[in-house]
Design a protein around this motif. Sequence first.
Motif, short mmCIF file in Angstrom:
data_model
loop_
_atom_site.label_atom_id
_atom_site.label_comp_id
_atom_site.label_asym_id
_atom_site.label_seq_id
_atom_site.Cartn_x
_atom_site.Cartn_y
_atom_site.Cartn_z
N ASN A 82 108.78 8.90 30.40
CA ASN A 82 107.81 8.20 31.23
C ASN A 82 107.74 6.72 30.89
O ASN A 82 107.41 5.90 31.73
N LYS A 83 108.04 6.38 29.65
CA LYS A 83 107.98 4.97 29.23
C LYS A 83 109.11 4.15 29.85
O LYS A 83 108.98 2.95 29.99
N TRP A 105 108.35 10.50 26.48
CA TRP A 105 109.21 9.35 26.18
C TRP A 105 109.86 8.83 27.45
O TRP A 105 109.93 7.62 27.66
N TYR A 155 107.26 2.43 37.30
CA TYR A 155 106.99 1.00 37.40
C TYR A 155 106.59 0.62 38.83
O TYR A 155 105.81 -0.32 39.03
#
Length: 171
Positions: free
Chosen positions: A24-25, A22, A31
């Motif tokens: 990582n999102k 989670w 990014y």
Amino acid sequence: MERFWNIIHYFAYKAEYKIHLWSNKINPILYLYKLSFAKKHFKKIDINPVNELNNAYKKTDIVGISGFFAGNLMNALLFFICFGIYCIYNGLKKDFLINSVYVIIIIGIISFISNYFLLFRKDKYLKYFKEFDKMKHQEKKKWAMISLLIFGGVLLFLVGSFAFMIYRLNN
């Protein structure tokens, strides 16, 4: 006792791994890897940092990062139980008989050794993990809730026992 402790360890591992996926999102560092210059750089050196990070967390026969965190969480859980008992004892006696630093070290050693024999000796946890992976979904949900309640109960016990000790020592 051993099976129960391994069930809690299994669900601590699963929860930590899901938290990792989670996070990582929403991880701002990841990014940066999606920018064109970063993609080109990592493609040139043939590395995918996202995959490398995820592979480090995956469960393998050798402990990954999630397994390391879950193992330490189990040590902390047992430490909190023992320290809570120590706080209740001090509250009932209304006296510190032993220097608290030594007690904390002794409790830490007891927690580590106990978890070694309950979880890690001869890689017991791997055998239990394989068994628990085969559980039905409904049974996994039940044990995940029980594990969560155990963690919450131990934290409440720790806070309550510490508050009890402080109250009794000041009155």
